[in-house]
Design a protein around this motif. Structure first.
Motif, mmCIF file in Angstrom:
data_model
loop_
_atom_site.group_PDB
_atom_site.id
_atom_site.type_symbol
_atom_site.label_atom_id
_atom_site.label_comp_id
_atom_site.label_asym_id
_atom_site.label_seq_id
_atom_site.Cartn_x
_atom_site.Cartn_y
_atom_site.Cartn_z
ATOM 1 N N SER A 159 0.809 -1.222 0.000
ATOM 2 C CA SER A 159 0.000 0.000 0.000
ATOM 3 C C SER A 159 0.842 1.272 0.000
ATOM 4 O O SER A 159 0.292 2.374 0.044
ATOM 5 N N SER A 160 2.157 1.147 -0.064
ATOM 6 C CA SER A 160 3.050 2.299 0.104
ATOM 7 C C SER A 160 3.300 3.098 -1.169
ATOM 8 O O SER A 160 3.733 4.246 -1.104
ATOM 9 N N GLY A 161 3.110 2.474 -2.330
ATOM 10 C CA GLY A 161 3.501 3.136 -3.575
ATOM 11 C C GLY A 161 4.943 2.849 -3.952
ATOM 12 O O GLY A 161 5.414 3.283 -5.008
ATOM 13 N N PHE A 162 5.663 2.139 -3.110
ATOM 14 C CA PHE A 162 7.048 1.745 -3.377
ATOM 15 C C PHE A 162 7.083 0.283 -3.795
ATOM 16 O O PHE A 162 6.148 -0.475 -3.525
ATOM 17 N N THR A 163 8.182 -0.123 -4.419
ATOM 18 C CA THR A 163 8.443 -1.536 -4.681
ATOM 19 C C THR A 163 9.814 -1.864 -4.115
ATOM 20 O O THR A 163 10.639 -0.972 -3.893
ATOM 21 N N LEU A 164 10.053 -3.148 -3.903
ATOM 22 C CA LEU A 164 11.363 -3.577 -3.402
ATOM 23 C C LEU A 164 12.430 -3.348 -4.459
ATOM 24 O O LEU A 164 12.195 -3.553 -5.652
ATOM 25 N N ASP A 165 13.601 -2.940 -4.004
ATOM 26 C CA ASP A 165 14.755 -2.813 -4.880
ATOM 27 C C ASP A 165 15.641 -4.036 -4.663
ATOM 28 O O ASP A 165 15.570 -4.694 -3.622
ATOM 29 N N ASP A 166 16.477 -4.323 -5.640
ATOM 30 C CA ASP A 166 17.350 -5.495 -5.584
ATOM 31 C C ASP A 166 18.688 -5.121 -4.941
ATOM 32 O O ASP A 166 19.729 -5.156 -5.581
ATOM 33 N N ARG A 167 18.632 -4.726 -3.695
ATOM 34 C CA ARG A 167 19.818 -4.418 -2.893
ATOM 35 C C ARG A 167 19.678 -5.143 -1.559
ATOM 36 O O ARG A 167 18.601 -5.660 -1.255
ATOM 37 N N PRO A 168 20.735 -5.181 -0.761
ATOM 38 C CA PRO A 168 20.644 -5.896 0.517
ATOM 39 C C PRO A 168 19.558 -5.337 1.443
ATOM 40 O O PRO A 168 19.321 -4.130 1.485
#
Length: 159
Positions: free
Chosen positions: A125-134
């Motif tokens: 629900s945040s408008g963000f997506t996960l990034d491929d970093r640690p």
């Protein structure tokens, strides 16, 4: 749980790593920490007294993880540079990027519920997506999983 959104600089880590699964995380992280903690005082250029617990996933998909999902686990400290790395320790450079930072305070066994809330409720629900970093947690100097109440920061990479 409402996070702070932080644009992090690159973070340099000196520590130890191992390959774990969600099933072996508790025992494996403890063993890794027990190997690292006696050596941490040999690291001369530490940025703070915080410890880092880091997870590096091939591709993190919360809906597809299982107890057998493997990832690289690091236990270490942040340093100002990689000069004079003590023998037997390794280095990791985490690239700069945006993170959602959650403060967790509670019983160690409650961490899983907080982690699930972040991935099941907050992130969608945040408008963000996960990034491929640690992904990582910053732990205070006095952190110990046997404490009745712990405080830590949960850093989730986002875009």
């Amino acid at each position: 749980m409402t996070p702070r959104i932080i644009q992090s600089k690159s973070i340099l880590i000196v520590g130890l790593k191992d390959v774990l699964t969600f099933m072996t995380n508790g025992q494996g992280t403890g063993a890794l920490a027990r190997r690292f903690m006696p050596k941490r005082h040999q690291i001369l250029n530490q940025v703070s007294d915080q410890k880092f617990s880091i997870q590096i996933y091939d591709q993190f998909d919360y809906n597809k993880i299982s107890p057998k999902t493997e990832y690289i686990k690091w236990v270490g400290v942040e340093v100002s540079g990689f000069l004079n790395v003590p023998e037997g320790l390794e280095t990791l450079k985490m690239e700069s990027g945006k993170y959602a930072v959650f403060n967790y305070k509670g019983k160690p066994e409650g961490f899983l519920s907080a982690w699930q809330f972040i991935h099941e409720n907050w992130l969608p629900s945040s408008g963000f997506t996960l990034d491929d970093r640690p992904h990582f947690e910053k732990l205070p100097e006095d952190y110990h999983p046997s404490n009745l109440e712990v405080e830590e920061e949960i850093w989730v990479p986002i875009v």
